[in-house]
Design an enzyme around this catalytic site. Structure first.
Site, short mmCIF file in Angstrom:
data_model
loop_
_atom_site.label_atom_id
_atom_site.label_comp_id
_atom_site.label_asym_id
_atom_site.label_seq_id
_atom_site.Cartn_x
_atom_site.Cartn_y
_atom_site.Cartn_z
N ASP A 65 1.01 -8.21 -5.61
CA ASP A 65 -0.41 -7.98 -5.34
C ASP A 65 -0.79 -8.84 -4.14
N LEU A 66 -1.59 -8.26 -3.25
CA LEU A 66 -2.02 -9.02 -2.06
C LEU A 66 -2.84 -10.25 -2.44
N GLY A 114 -0.48 4.61 -1.28
CA GLY A 114 -1.61 5.24 -0.59
C GLY A 114 -1.15 6.36 0.33
N SER A 124 -8.87 -1.22 11.61
CA SER A 124 -9.62 0.03 11.46
C SER A 124 -10.73 0.18 12.48
N LEU A 143 -0.26 -2.21 4.66
CA LEU A 143 -1.19 -1.09 4.50
C LEU A 143 -2.10 -1.28 3.29
N TYR A 156 -16.41 -3.67 3.99
CA TYR A 156 -15.04 -3.27 4.36
C TYR A 156 -14.77 -3.60 5.83
N ALA A 215 -4.95 -2.28 0.84
CA ALA A 215 -6.36 -2.67 1.02
C ALA A 215 -7.23 -1.92 0.03
N GLU A 260 -13.49 1.14 11.73
CA GLU A 260 -14.72 0.68 11.06
C GLU A 260 -15.16 -0.67 11.62
N GLY A 316 0.83 -1.22 0.00
CA GLY A 316 0.00 0.00 0.00
C GLY A 316 0.86 1.26 0.00
N ASP A 375 -1.14 6.56 3.69
CA ASP A 375 -0.28 6.16 4.81
C ASP A 375 1.07 5.65 4.31
P1 NAP Z 1 -5.33 4.22 0.61
O1 NAP Z 1 -4.78 5.61 0.41
O2 NAP Z 1 -6.63 3.87 -0.01
O3 NAP Z 1 -4.23 3.20 0.08
C1 NAP Z 1 -4.53 1.83 -0.12
C2 NAP Z 1 -3.32 1.17 -0.75
O4 NAP Z 1 -3.63 -0.21 -0.97
C3 NAP Z 1 -2.94 1.74 -2.13
O5 NAP Z 1 -1.54 1.84 -2.19
C4 NAP Z 1 -3.45 0.68 -3.09
O6 NAP Z 1 -2.75 0.60 -4.31
C5 NAP Z 1 -3.17 -0.58 -2.27
N1 NAP Z 1 -3.88 -1.75 -2.77
C6 NAP Z 1 -5.17 -1.87 -3.16
N2 NAP Z 1 -5.42 -3.11 -3.62
C7 NAP Z 1 -4.25 -3.80 -3.52
C8 NAP Z 1 -3.87 -5.12 -3.87
N3 NAP Z 1 -4.73 -6.00 -4.41
N4 NAP Z 1 -2.59 -5.51 -3.64
C9 NAP Z 1 -1.69 -4.62 -3.11
N5 NAP Z 1 -1.99 -3.35 -2.78
C10 NAP Z 1 -3.26 -2.94 -2.99
O7 NAP Z 1 -5.43 3.89 2.16
P2 NAP Z 1 -4.75 4.63 3.42
O8 NAP Z 1 -5.65 5.69 3.90
O9 NAP Z 1 -3.34 4.92 3.12
O10 NAP Z 1 -4.84 3.45 4.50
C11 NAP Z 1 -3.80 2.49 4.65
C12 NAP Z 1 -4.36 1.25 5.32
O11 NAP Z 1 -4.90 1.61 6.58
C13 NAP Z 1 -5.49 0.56 4.58
O12 NAP Z 1 -5.38 -0.82 4.84
C14 NAP Z 1 -6.74 1.11 5.22
O13 NAP Z 1 -7.80 0.20 5.07
C15 NAP Z 1 -6.27 1.23 6.65
N6 NAP Z 1 -6.91 2.25 7.47
C16 NAP Z 1 -6.97 3.53 7.03
C17 NAP Z 1 -7.52 4.50 7.85
C18 NAP Z 1 -7.59 5.94 7.43
O14 NAP Z 1 -8.34 6.71 8.06
N7 NAP Z 1 -6.81 6.36 6.45
C19 NAP Z 1 -8.00 4.14 9.13
C20 NAP Z 1 -7.90 2.82 9.54
C21 NAP Z 1 -7.33 1.87 8.71
P3 NAP Z 1 -3.16 1.49 -5.60
O15 NAP Z 1 -2.56 2.84 -5.35
O16 NAP Z 1 -2.53 0.78 -6.73
O17 NAP Z 1 -4.65 1.51 -5.65
O1 F7E Z 2 -16.59 8.96 5.40
C1 F7E Z 2 -19.84 10.68 5.66
C2 F7E Z 2 -19.83 9.17 5.53
O2 F7E Z 2 -15.50 8.03 3.36
C3 F7E Z 2 -16.65 9.59 6.67
C4 F7E Z 2 -11.42 5.05 5.52
O3 F7E Z 2 -10.10 5.50 5.58
O4 F7E Z 2 -11.86 5.75 7.77
C5 F7E Z 2 -12.30 5.90 6.43
O5 F7E Z 2 -13.64 5.45 6.30
C6 F7E Z 2 -18.09 9.92 7.01
C7 F7E Z 2 -19.08 8.78 6.78
O6 F7E Z 2 -14.43 7.71 5.65
C8 F7E Z 2 -20.01 12.01 2.32
O7 F7E Z 2 -21.16 8.66 5.44
C9 F7E Z 2 -21.04 12.31 4.19
O8 F7E Z 2 -19.96 8.70 7.86
O9 F7E Z 2 -14.37 9.91 4.61
P1 F7E Z 2 -15.19 8.68 4.66
P2 F7E Z 2 -14.91 6.41 6.46
O10 F7E Z 2 -16.04 5.74 5.83
O11 F7E Z 2 -15.05 6.81 7.88
C10 F7E Z 2 -11.89 4.41 8.29
C11 F7E Z 2 -11.36 4.43 9.69
C12 F7E Z 2 -11.22 3.44 7.40
O12 F7E Z 2 -10.67 2.45 7.86
C13 F7E Z 2 -11.47 3.59 5.94
O13 F7E Z 2 -10.48 2.88 5.18
O14 F7E Z 2 -18.52 10.97 6.15
N1 F7E Z 2 -20.08 11.38 4.41
N2 F7E Z 2 -21.02 12.71 2.92
C14 F7E Z 2 -19.41 11.18 3.26
N3 F7E Z 2 -18.37 10.38 2.96
C15 F7E Z 2 -17.90 10.42 1.69
N4 F7E Z 2 -16.84 9.66 1.37
N5 F7E Z 2 -18.48 11.22 0.73
C16 F7E Z 2 -19.53 12.03 1.00
O15 F7E Z 2 -20.02 12.74 0.10
#
Ligand code: NAP
Ligand code: F7E
Length: 327
Positions: free
Chosen positions: A56-57, A11, A127, A78, A151, A80, A129, A8, A13
């Site tokens: 690839d994962l 992405g 997460s 990372l 998810y 996903a 979530e 990842g 992170d």
């Molecule tokens: P992100 O920006 O969506 O990055 C996801 C990464 O996963 C990208 O590099 C993507 O590659 C890669 N990926 C997708 N499918 C894959 C596959 N089949 N094989 C290998 N790599 C693959 O996510 P992020 O916000 O950096 O989050 C990093 C991790 O933390 C994720 O696992 C996410 O679910 C988790 N997480 C995020 C948050 C948050 O708030 N950001 C909170 C809790 C947990 P491409 O660029 O090629 O698509």
């Molecule tokens: O939504 C509301 C939506 O898509 C946040 C991922 O990194 O954090 C992320 O997941 C909130 C939700 O993030 C829109 O309904 C309103 O309640 O930014 P989001 P998420 O779903 O919380 C968790 C921890 C992860 O692990 C995930 O990978 O905002 N919302 N209006 C909206 N959300 C989006 N995207 N677009 C809207 O127009």
């Protein structure tokens, strides 16, 4: 010099973690998927020291090859499918990548490590979530999981299979239950970046309105740069464990909108915001607020960036991108 393999890496992170590890003197290997991933160009430009490996994962043999090539001391998983809304429309793919992908890489690490199962330290990106329909406020490591999206369900599998590999094989496998964390590097599909980008364009007269879903939803939002430091700290512990990482505060999308529009001098912001049913989710996570006291006590971790500073940072970055025609 320590070596790390980051899945990842393209992405949000992946960017901040790679920068952190490089600053600590690590040799960083990043796993990139696809035969011609356009994000490789970004990596070459912004993180030229990262060594790119393809894989690839979903493909265990590619993971085995990446491990053999990088010989890592630490693996950060990372990768996903991370967009919750997308996971309803692509539930099978999300289960495969976000769920079974964790098993694939754990198994690859286990086979690679052979008779020294704890010689490669493993981080799983769990997460908030997973808490979904929250059973306790605030949520900690012991709160019952009740995911509300494909998810979230896939992340629960990833979380428990990580714990299971730790308990079954003695692997040094830790799981960080991270609450939402954002930055100017956030993908534009996520609500914070969708808003910061729209606000910048509205301020520049390039757009008039933004369509959103549920703006009463509440999240515990922190800064991604702070959160990757917690990931690293987890892997420096003698014992692997699970940790909640959060700010211990919750804010609504509405509050985010208010601060973001105010930053560009727009106070009557509600006239720019429309609610569109397509952005409402089949099942919503209404409220998230984490209790990160374990991470604070055991890892010595604390967040540096508060909510208003995070919003301001994101809006300012997009205002600059808009001014320079970069978006
Ligand atoms: P992100 O920006 O969506 O990055 C996801 C990464 O996963 C990208 O590099 C993507 O590659 C890669 N990926 C997708 N499918 C894959 C596959 N089949 N094989 C290998 N790599 C693959 O996510 P992020 O916000 O950096 O989050 C990093 C991790 O933390 C994720 O696992 C996410 O679910 C988790 N997480 C995020 C948050 C948050 O708030 N950001 C909170 C809790 C947990 P491409 O660029 O090629 O698509
Ligand atoms: O939504 C509301 C939506 O898509 C946040 C991922 O990194 O954090 C992320 O997941 C909130 C939700 O993030 C829109 O309904 C309103 O309640 O930014 P989001 P998420 O779903 O919380 C968790 C921890 C992860 O692990 C995930 O990978 O905002 N919302 N209006 C909206 N959300 C989006 N995207 N677009 C809207 O127009």
């Amino acid at each position: 010099m320590k070596r790390a393999l980051v899945t990842g890496v393209t992405g949000q992170d992946g960017y901040y973690l790679s920068k952190l590890l490089l600053s600590k003197g690590y040799e960083v290997y990043g796993l990139v998927r696809g035969q011609n991933n356009p994000k490789i160009e970004f990596l070459h430009e912004h993180l030229p020291e990262v060594k790119i490996l393809t894989g690839d994962l979903l493909d265990v043999s590619s993971l085995m090859r990446a491990l053999a090539a990088s010989k890592p001391d630490e693996v950060y998983n990372l990768g996903a499918i991370s967009f919750v809304a997308y996971s309803w429309e692509n539930a099978f793919l999300t289960s495969d990548v976000t769920g079974k992908g964790v098993l694939n890489i754990l198994e690859a690490v286990r086979l690679y490590a052979g008779d020294k199962p704890d010689s490669v330290r493993f981080y799983q990106a769990s997460s908030s979530e997973m808490f979904g329909k929250v059973q306790h406020v605030p949520q900690s490591e012991s709160t019952l999981l009740w995911p509300r999206s494909p998810y979230g369900v896939a992340k629960v599998f990833g979380h428990y299979i990580t714990i299971n590999y730790r308990e079954s094989y003695g692997m040094h496998a830790s799981s960080g239950i991270l609450f939402n964390h954002e930055s100017p590097m956030r993908g534009p599909e996520f609500v914070t970046r969708k808003i910061s980008l729209a606000v910048a364009k509205i301020a520049a007269g390039q757009q008039d309105r933004i369509s959103l879903g549920n703006i009463e939803a509440k999240r515990d939002w922190g800064f991604a740069g702070d959160y990757v430091d917690a990931m690293w700290r987890m892997l420096q512990q003698d014992e692997a464990d699970d940790y909640v990482v959060s700010t211990n505060e919750t804010h609504s999308v509405r509050e985010y909108l208010e601060i973001a529009f105010n930053r560009v001098g727009i106070t009557d912001w509600e006239k720019h915001v429309y609610q569109d049913p397509q952005f409402f989710r089949p099942a919503e996570v209404d409220l998230l607020i984490g209790d990160a006291s374990k991470a604070q006590a055991k890892l010595g971790w604390k967040r540096e960036v508060d909510f208003p500073s995070l919003v301001t940072m994101m809006v300012d970055a997009d205002v600059e991108r808009v001014a320079n025609n970069l978006v």
